[in-house]
Design a protein around this motif. Structure first.
Motif, mmCIF file in Angstrom:
data_model
loop_
_atom_site.group_PDB
_atom_site.id
_atom_site.type_symbol
_atom_site.label_atom_id
_atom_site.label_comp_id
_atom_site.label_asym_id
_atom_site.label_seq_id
_atom_site.Cartn_x
_atom_site.Cartn_y
_atom_site.Cartn_z
ATOM 1 N N SER A 104 -0.763 1.341 -0.303
ATOM 2 C CA SER A 104 -0.430 0.927 -1.534
ATOM 3 C C SER A 104 0.209 1.394 -1.595
ATOM 4 C CB SER A 104 -1.890 0.601 -2.965
ATOM 5 O OG SER A 104 -3.242 0.480 -1.858
ATOM 6 N N ASP A 215 -6.045 -12.199 -2.881
ATOM 7 C CA ASP A 215 -4.670 -11.558 -3.344
ATOM 8 C C ASP A 215 -4.940 -13.099 -4.033
ATOM 9 O OD1 ASP A 215 -5.345 -13.518 -1.597
ATOM 10 O OD2 ASP A 215 -3.590 -13.852 0.034
ATOM 11 N N TRP A 234 0.859 -7.865 1.765
ATOM 12 C CA TRP A 234 0.019 -7.515 0.413
ATOM 13 C C TRP A 234 -1.414 -7.533 0.599
ATOM 14 C CZ3 TRP A 234 -4.820 -8.890 -1.975
ATOM 15 C CH2 TRP A 234 -4.530 -8.349 -2.873
ATOM 16 N N SER A 305 -0.958 -6.390 -10.079
ATOM 17 C CA SER A 305 0.063 -6.156 -9.256
ATOM 18 C C SER A 305 1.051 -5.546 -9.469
ATOM 19 C CB SER A 305 -0.962 -6.389 -7.754
ATOM 20 O OG SER A 305 -1.455 -6.378 -7.478
ATOM 21 N N TRP A 308 3.394 -3.784 -6.798
ATOM 22 C CA TRP A 308 4.018 -4.940 -5.534
ATOM 23 C C TRP A 308 4.858 -5.756 -6.529
ATOM 24 C CZ3 TRP A 308 2.212 -3.420 -0.961
ATOM 25 C CH2 TRP A 308 3.335 -3.891 0.053
#
Length: 333
Positions: A104, A215, A234, A305, A308
């Motif tokens: 991750s 997602d 992702w 997230s 990310w």
């Protein structure tokens, strides 16, 4: 400070130096097949913190990973996979979200390592390359983390836990505050079991919420609309991490109620995004009210997230915090 692992302690893992995201042909092939090949570029420069967030979003390529050793650690009832960039700098241990694994952190691994840190991540039971938990023994998350810390010979280190990983990072910080230099929690309920807190957070999740795609739940609509390739990457990472299985939860050493949380003595930064469907800013403030010495940070147009979606900003802020910078009680980026 040096927290180098004892090579003799590594014998069970037969650790070899290699690049983490290219460590298995299966992982590389799956990412490439889904159009998610990792770009071999240097880390992007951190944008100005005061930039206008209405500017068009510019996707950030995943930077080239630095070499890292891989290994396995046997714990009661399971075998855990981990990677470790090594080095003589202070260690930072990354504890992944429920939808992820040790895979991750491609945006953080090289940036933290090049900043002088020894970067370590592991997959919890049931996640990429680690064995599934036994039906009647999910294990105690903080105990598995401590086993890894002891295995690698870490005396004191920084700890970063994201989402579900923040439960076990918080539990660990309460159990072993003397081992931590700093604690960073990203978009996590932190395992808090206060009835009113659970009632309010449950209101955010209508029937069927947990059945929605990861997602959709974890990436903001802003990011998904502006960076389709990043969203696909992702999703590919998450699919590899879970291997077709549902998210696996572990146990806490003991319940985390408000009185227990208020004993947290480790210097702490708590982060969320203003588009986080799980932990929007009002929930962050509920937690912070019980941690008067913790700093909080909210990223605009970011979901669950931030590491990310806004990696350069996230990395810059985390590195500043780890280096001792003081953050306002509540700040937004």
């Amino acid at each position: 400070m040096t927290d180098s692992a004892n090579p003799g302690d590594m014998s069970r893992g037969r650790i070899a130096r290699r690049t983490v995201l290219a460590s298995t042909a299966a992982a590389a092939a799956a990412l490439a097949a889904s159009g998610t090949a990792v770009a071999s570029t240097g880390s992007a420069a951190a944008p100005e913190s005061g930039r206008n967030r209405c500017e068009p979003y510019v996707p950030e390529p995943i930077p080239a990973q630095v070499p890292a050793r891989e290994g396995f650690l046997d714990v009661p009832g399971a075998r855990l996979w981990f990677w470790d960039t090594g080095g003589n700098g202070p260690a930072i241990v990354l504890v992944h979200p429920g939808s992820g694994s040790a895979l991750s952190w491609p945006y953080q691994q090289p940036v933290f390592a090049r900043a002088g840190y020894r970067v370590i991540a592991y997959s919890r039971r049931g996640h990429y390359n680690s064995t599934p938990p036994e039906a009647d023994n999910p294990g105690v998350g903080a105990a598995d983390l401590h086993a890894l810390v002891e295995h690698l010979g870490l005396r004191r280190f920084h700890l970063l836990g994201a989402a579900l990983g923040g439960y076990y990072a918080t539990d660990y910080a309460l159990l072993h505050p003397e081992r931590l230099l700093n604690l960073v929690i990203l978009s996590s309920f932190m395992g808090i079991s206060d009835p009113e807190y659970l009632r309010v957070t449950k209101l955010l999740r209508p029937p069927g919420f947990n059945d929605m795609p990861h997602d959709f739940l974890e990436l903001s609509p802003y990011y998904r609309a502006a960076n389709e390739e990043g969203a696909r990457r992702w999703q590919a990472m998450s699919d590899l991490s879970l291997g077709g299985h549902s998210v696996t939860s572990q146990e806490l050493s003991s319940p985390i109620d408000w009185p227990r949380l208020e004993t947290l003595s480790v210097r702490t930064l708590i982060i969320t995004g203003d588009a986080d469907l799980y932990l929007p800013p009002p929930i962050l403030r509920m937690i912070a009210a019980h941690l008067p010495d913790a700093a909080t940070l909210v990223y605009r147009t970011v979901g669950h997230s931030a590491s990310w979606e806004r990696p350069s900003d996230f990395n810059r802020d985390v590195l500043r915090f780890l280096a001792g910078a003081r953050f306002p009680r509540e700040s937004c980026r």
